[in-house]
Design an enzyme around this catalytic site. Structure first.
Site, PDB file in Angstrom:
ATOM      1  N   ASP A 233       0.840  -1.203   0.000  1.00  0.00           N
ATOM      2  CA  ASP A 233       0.000   0.000   0.000  1.00  0.00           C
ATOM      3  C   ASP A 233       0.875   1.253   0.000  1.00  0.00           C
ATOM      4  OD1 ASP A 233      -2.275   1.551   0.163  1.00  0.00           O
ATOM      5  OD2 ASP A 233      -3.025   0.631   2.003  1.00  0.00           O
TER       6      ASP A 233
ATOM      7  N   ASP B  84     -10.842   2.377  -3.006  1.00  0.00           N
ATOM      8  CA  ASP B  84     -11.347   2.124  -1.655  1.00  0.00           C
ATOM      9  C   ASP B  84     -12.866   2.162  -1.637  1.00  0.00           C
ATOM     10  OD1 ASP B  84      -9.005   1.639  -0.420  1.00  0.00           O
ATOM     11  OD2 ASP B  84      -8.725   3.663   0.365  1.00  0.00           O
TER      12      ASP B  84
HETATM   13  C1  DGJ Z   1      -5.792   2.058   1.852  1.00  0.00           C
HETATM   14  C2  DGJ Z   1      -6.198   0.813   1.119  1.00  0.00           C
HETATM   15  O1  DGJ Z   1      -6.698   1.152  -0.126  1.00  0.00           O
HETATM   16  C3  DGJ Z   1      -7.193   0.044   1.949  1.00  0.00           C
HETATM   17  O2  DGJ Z   1      -7.646  -1.068   1.251  1.00  0.00           O
HETATM   18  C4  DGJ Z   1      -6.566  -0.336   3.244  1.00  0.00           C
HETATM   19  O3  DGJ Z   1      -5.525  -1.238   3.021  1.00  0.00           O
HETATM   20  C5  DGJ Z   1      -6.052   0.899   3.949  1.00  0.00           C
HETATM   21  N1  DGJ Z   1      -5.219   1.699   3.118  1.00  0.00           N
HETATM   22  C6  DGJ Z   1      -5.296   0.517   5.187  1.00  0.00           C
HETATM   23  O4  DGJ Z   1      -4.705   1.607   5.779  1.00  0.00           O
END
Ligand code: DGJ
Length: 730
Positions: A477, A547
């Site tokens: 990430d 997200d």
């Molecule tokens: C952003 C990601 O897109 C989410 O799926 C998740 O992993 C969060 N970060 C965790 O902080």
């Protein structure tokens, strides 16, 4: 032979199955663009270089050289010499001047394609791709510029990249280095591109190319949620099946610029490359700079053909992971289930329930390390949080595997929290400008990946954990964009290299990762789809797309992503409702159908969701298993688009051998007093008979293609159906 050179005419002709790209040389050695379009069967003339038109080529008419350069269709225009359109290469020499003029020296044609040093790039076997390298030189600067073109015949793709070598004795400063340029006559072009924001990635936009320069770009250190490193020029009549499309896609994960410019003479110049804003590269004598690759695609059968060319290309020539053609585990991720509030027992309870329904992997997301109970600490402290996982990570992994699931883990290796042991030990490892408090975003700073020891630390943090237990999957990430660009490692006059060096650092780390752990399933992510680009695809076969897991929002987001990327690369999960981002409630079945157009997984607390949703999971898992192969390998057709006009969305995946097709229909808004809707299918064999599996009805291919197929009435908003057509045995 995909690449031919006609010595007498001084013309290069590059052929794919259905397209040709033609380059010509002027008497002086300028490398000009003659043509890109439908395949030509014969070598053409160089008349489109228009060297017979006033003001004539400079060797004939020296007094009007600038007018000539401002008009000549150039393959790789350079700045400061009288072509006032957007340049691709700006070079400042030690005397402070900015000018560069390059002339053809020689060329090579080879089978295959050389790798690009330090950068992700497409690849292919000697029977799949041929490469032309045109060596040019600025005799004053002693600068060599190598224009490289690789021809992927089968997929109708031509890739370009540029390498710059300083063969002189003085240092040169590269202030701009783009990767590709297309000079064309304007055909009332419109720009088609993808833009958005966090949770709204990849929305399609289209608008007329007006006089002047219109650009999309990123200056955020990553490709970004906001604008995507893709630009197409399309003729006004362009639809999914008709019209001319000239597309460029950038294999790069940092600051980019893509621009269309309509000039005084009715020409259009399209360019793509690293964003020159806050970029400058010191090129010492004897050194070279490699610009990233740009992917070029032409279709005269609309957007659908472009899409299928790109899908085939990325599947065969960009994604290296062994998982590309392998069945991938159906995962359940605990992020939307628990956020930071979990412990071993909670994760095991999710794993136990998930196993009962056929789910195959548990992914432990953010919050397992340091003292991270919310997002304001511990990035950089990659040690297990023993309050949450008291028996440690290997114990958890083994228990999950005993339950029957594989195990995956989340990391954010590029970041550092101000509240972390790492920051207290190494405040100088942060990207920051001396004397200025660096700006936080999500309460975090960015590690200075131009420093080798920082890259080593970040890489080892990940690798140490992976070596400690049988972990099958990693989600990499990256949750903030870059600012306060300063590095205590780089000299003052190299600070403008930092954006690019950061991206090179990410690539180096991911290269190490996939080399040391070739069996690891890697998924890239950046606050959703902030770094969904072809560069990342080189390392990870799938990328988290957004997200926003709301099925209706995902229709738009995934439509945009699927215009360019194979469905097998688009991270898509079923989550709980009301959706955490939008508050919307959609039927569980619809969420499943939408996630099927991606990697398919779950992101919910399976121990708690409503019974009527839970009991659908085994069926969804079964559906995914049945169609995963088709979805991974088939041809994608966009049939109707909710984001464009229709109150419904419809797409289809047809097998390459035309023996089956899966159609997904989503009624976004119910419309009263309309009983059935007709959709025209594609990618079927007209002469074959197809059985609709759900009902046993038989249709001919031509009927489905030309007359259409009736979608039976659905009741309510956000309703969906799958239709599976299988060719009858003849
Ligand atoms: C952003 C990601 O897109 C989410 O799926 C998740 O992993 C969060 N970060 C965790 O902080």
């Amino acid at each position: 032979m995909a690449i031919q050179f006609d010595l007498s005419k001084k013309i290069f002709k590059l052929d794919t199955c259905t397209t040709s790209y033609v380059i010509g040389l002027s008497p002086e050695g300028y490398v000009g663009h003659i043509y890109y379009g439908p395949r030509l069967n014969f070598m053409c003339t160089n008349s489109l270089l228009r060297m017979e038109e006033r003001p004539y080529t400079p060797s004939v008419n020296r007094r009007e050289k600038c007018s000539f350069l401002d008009f000549f269709p150039m393959e790789y225009p350079t700045g400061g010499i009288g072509d006032y359109r957007e340049s691709c290469l700006d070079v400042r020499s030690e005397n402070g001047s900015m000018a560069c003029e390059i002339f053809y020296q020689h060329h090579t044609i080879q089978k295959g394609k050389p790798a690009l040093n330090g950068l992700p790039a497409s690849f292919g076997a000697e029977n799949e791709v041929e490469t032309l390298e045109i060596f040019c030189e600025d005799p004053v600067l002693k600068l060599q510029v190598v224009l490289s073109y690789s021809v992927f015949v089968q997929e109708d793709i031509i890739t370009r990249n540029v390498k710059i070598l300083n063969q002189g004795t003085g240092r040169l400063r590269l202030e701009k280095v783009y990767s590709a340029c297309l000079d064309m006559d304007n055909e009332e072009f419109e720009m088609l591109y993808l833009c958005g924001s966090w949770a709204r990635e990849n929305h399609l936009r289209r608008g007329k190319v007006r006089r002047g320069r219109q650009r999309i770009s990123s200056n955020k250190g990553e490709s970004g949620h906001q604008e995507h490193p893709f630009l197409a020029l399309v003729t006004p009549e362009t639809t999914q099946t008709t019209g001319k499309v000239y597309g460029m896609h950038f294999v790069y994960s940092g600051n980019f610029l893509a621009q269309a410019e309509q000039t005084q003479f009715g020409q259009v110049r399209m360019v793509m490359g690293i964003n020159p804003e806050e970029f400058c590269w010191n090129l010492e004598p004897g050194c070279e700079f490699q610009a990233p690759e740009a992917v070029l695609v032409y279709s005269n059968e609309g957007l659908g053909k472009m899409t299928r060319s790109l899908h085939d290309f990325y599947r065969s020539h960009m994604i290296r992971s062994k998982y590309l053609y392998q069945k991938r585990p159906i995962l359940i991720n605990n992020w939307e289930a628990t956020y930071f509030d979990f412990d071993t027992e909670k994760l095991l309870s999710i794993a136990r329930e998930a196993q009962k329904d056929g789910i195959e992997m548990l992914v432990m997301d953010d919050g397992w390390f340091g003292k991270r109970n919310c997002d304001d600490s511990s990035l950089g402290d990659w040690y297990v949080n023993e309050e949450k996982l008291p028996q440690g990570l290997p114990d958890l992994v083994n228990k999950v595997r005993e339950i029957g699931l594989e195990f995956g883990i989340w990391f954010e290796p590029e970041m550092i929290s101000p509240d972390s042991g790492l920051y207290r030990a190494h405040p100088d490892w942060v990207i920051r400008i001396p004397g200025r408090e660096p700006g936080q975003s999500r309460a975090q700073y960015v590690l200075d990946l131009s420093r080798p020891e920082v890259r080593d630390y970040a890489y080892e943090s990940v690798a140490r954990i992976l070596r400690s237990a049988p972990i099958s999957y990693l989600k990499w990430d990256m949750n903030r964009q870059l600012c306060d660009m300063g590095s205590s490692y780089l000299a003052a006059d190299a600070q403008q290299e930092l954006f690019h060096r950061y991206v090179l650092g990410v690539y180096e780390m991911q290269e190490r990762l996939v080399t040391e752990f070739p069996d690891l399933l890697l998924e890239n992510c950046s606050s959703g789809g902030g770094r969904f680009d072809p560069g990342m695809l080189y390392y990870s076969p799938q990328i988290w797309c957004s997200d926003d897991t709301d099925a209706m929002e995902r229709l738009r987001i995934q439509e945009g992503a699927a215009m360019l990327y194979p469905l097998s690369s688009i991270g898509a999960h079923i989550s709980d409702c009301p959706n955490h981002v939008t508050g919307r409630t959609t039927p569980f079945a619809t969420r499943g159908h939408v996630a099927l157009a991606g990697t398919f997984g779950y992101e919910l607390d399976i121990t708690r969701i409503p019974k009527e949703d839970r009991c659908q999971i085994p069926g969804q898992v079964e559906t995914c298993r049945r169609y995963q192969h088709l979805i991974r390998t088939g041809d994608y057709y966009r049939i109707a688009s909710w984001s464009e006009a229709a109150p419904y969305d419809c797409w289809e995946v047809a097998a390459k051998d035309r023996r089956e097709a899966l159609v997904t229909y989503v009624q976004v808004l119910a419309v009263p007093n309309i009983h059935s809707r007709k959709v025209l299918l594609q990618g079927l064999a007209p002469e074959k008979r197809y059985i609709l599996e759900e009902t046993g009805e038989v249709y001919t291919g031509e009927e489905l293609i030309y007359c259409g197929f009736l979608i039976k009435e659905l009741y309510g908003d956000c309703q969906s159906r799958l239709y599976h057509f299988v060719a009858a045995k003849e």
